[in-house]
Design a protein around this motif. Structure first.
Motif: not given
Lengths: 118, 113
Positions: A53-65
């Motif tokens: 139920g939880t997600t967080d961005k890492g170093e290179v999140p752009n363009g992804y879900n």
């Protein structure tokens, strides 16, 4: 011992196409990760999920879900693929323990997905 | 800003000799250091780790040394075997990275028979 299973192993997309990379783990780990590996760049974290139920961005999140569907499954979606997303993608899950110097996480990786975007 | 650096992209050694893979880091808040090994077409696998309160950890042919004052660690493989040929990633974690692993770029080790 399945561990971390990724599908597909190989994929070729045209620019602008979408796709979802699937990942499942059978080790009852809370945390799951998506990394990409590019030549000369090492492993870079895209997104992670510390628990269901939880997600967080890492170093290179752009363009992804991402979607953490349940404790076992963590998927990565490219909505509109670009040539810059050509890479090898690795899913991982982790176990955490408290060692002599504090918390430490040990990652278990899947075998990877080779993605080419033309 | 690369917090974990593996300055040698590749290393070649003869079978039976020692392999030394180096890693430098910049974040003094790293508490743990791990080495992962990766064969082609496979995911990385955990090899050995060391905590910041130790200066050496040994597991069979593999030994990791940590020099905190120099912010430097090294992986020694003795004796090296052709099956050790792989990419080796250094990784670090701690309070400074919210306990998430930060990886170096990797070193390709080739052990020649």
């Amino acid at each position: 011992n399945a561990g971390v299973t990724q599908t597909p192993k190989f994929q070729v997309l045209k620019t602008g196409q979408s796709m979802t990379l699937q990942c499942a783990q059978d080790m009852n780990h809370n945390s799951m990760y998506w990394y990409r590996q590019d030549p000369g760049m090492g492993l870079r974290l895209i997104y992670y999920s510390a628990s269901e139920g939880t997600t967080d961005k890492g170093e290179v999140p752009n363009g992804y879900n991402v979607s953490r569907l349940n404790k076992r499954e963590f998927s990565l979606r490219l909505e509109s693929a670009a040539p810059s997303q050509t890479s090898v993608y690795f899913c991982a899950s982790s176990e955490v323990w408290t060692g002599s110097a504090g918390l430490v996480e040990k990652l278990f990786f899947g075998s990877g997905t080779q993605l080419s975007v033309l | 800003d690369q917090q974990v650096k593996q300055n040698s992209p590749s290393l070649s050694v003869q079978e039976g000799r020692i392999s030394i893979l180096n890693c430098d880091y910049t974040n003094s808040m790293f508490d743990y250091f791990l080495w992962y090994k990766k064969y082609p077409a496979e995911g990385p696998t955990f090899l050995i780790s060391i905590s910041s309160i130790k200066d050496k950890n040994e597991d069979g042919r593999f030994t990791v040394f940590l020099n905190k004052s120099a912010k430097h660690l090294s992986l020694h493989i003795v004796p090296s075997q052709p099956g050790d040929s792989a990419v080796y990633f250094c990784a670090a974690s701690g309070r400074g990275s919210n306990y998430k692993l930060t990886f170096g770029k990797g070193t390709l080790l080739t052990v020649n028979p």
